[in-house]
Scaffold this motif. Sequence first.
Motif, PDB file in Angstrom:
ATOM      1  N   THR A  87      -6.227   1.228   1.756  1.00 29.20           N
ATOM      2  CA  THR A  87      -6.763   0.338   1.395  1.00 29.20           C
ATOM      3  C   THR A  87      -7.246  -0.610   2.974  1.00 29.20           C
ATOM      4  O   THR A  87      -6.695  -0.083   3.689  1.00 29.20           O
ATOM      5  CB  THR A  87      -5.189  -0.456   1.004  1.00 29.20           C
ATOM      6  OG1 THR A  87      -4.498   0.399   0.392  1.00 29.20           O
ATOM      7  CG2 THR A  87      -5.993  -2.338   0.331  1.00 29.20           C
ATOM      8  N   ARG A  97     -10.022  -1.793  -2.048  1.00 32.74           N
ATOM      9  CA  ARG A  97      -8.047  -0.433  -2.710  1.00 32.74           C
ATOM     10  C   ARG A  97      -9.510   0.788  -2.739  1.00 32.74           C
ATOM     11  O   ARG A  97     -10.103   0.674  -3.152  1.00 32.74           O
ATOM     12  CB  ARG A  97      -7.689  -1.323  -3.872  1.00 32.74           C
ATOM     13  CG  ARG A  97      -6.792  -2.182  -3.505  1.00 32.74           C
ATOM     14  CD  ARG A  97      -6.079  -2.844  -4.724  1.00 32.74           C
ATOM     15  NE  ARG A  97      -5.772  -4.445  -3.574  1.00 32.74           N
ATOM     16  CZ  ARG A  97      -4.666  -4.531  -2.878  1.00 32.74           C
ATOM     17  NH1 ARG A  97      -4.053  -3.871  -2.337  1.00 32.74           N
ATOM     18  NH2 ARG A  97      -4.027  -5.687  -3.118  1.00 32.74           N
ATOM     19  N   VAL A 110       0.939  -1.300   0.112  1.00 29.82           N
ATOM     20  CA  VAL A 110       0.056   0.002  -0.121  1.00 29.82           C
ATOM     21  C   VAL A 110       1.121   1.001   0.317  1.00 29.82           C
ATOM     22  O   VAL A 110       0.555   2.355  -0.251  1.00 29.82           O
ATOM     23  CB  VAL A 110      -1.000  -0.437   1.054  1.00 29.82           C
ATOM     24  CG1 VAL A 110      -1.790  -1.240   1.746  1.00 29.82           C
ATOM     25  CG2 VAL A 110      -0.365   0.150   2.236  1.00 29.82           C
TER      26      VAL A 110
END
Length: 156
Positions: A121, A136, A104
Amino acid sequence: MLQSGDLAPAFSLPDADMESFDLLSTRGRQRVVLYFYPRDNTPGCTLQAADFSDHEDDFTRCDCIIVGVSPDDCLTHAEFRDQHGLSIRLLADTETEVARLYDVWQEKEVDGVKKMGVARTTFIIDKQGVIRHVLRDVTPRGHAAAVFKLVKELDT
């Protein structure tokens, strides 16, 4: 890139009270909503954390804990928590090691400038430590309700 069905990578990070949280300690006991957010005290991050805090009891009834992770340090997390009356656990990933582990930590473009940052996320992890859902490009508004629905569906 991590996806549903993968084993959640183990990690240990300090929280706002400088107490260590170890993901492995939840195995066999609790589900985990692990969400990554860019920074404390931004409008979207505050909305998301407050929404999760407001619904924490619902998640607890489903044997689920909520853990937020950002690159902010423990002191910043403590101030953020106290200022907004947050009850969820906030973890300090100051070296972005866990953000990288969960894929991420990504390049973003803000106002025409490219820089590295946390992509908002959320991972829903079952009691065996398996990632069941990955969300996401999260929009903070309504996110806690959508996540709670997915957690409840794990029982069916």
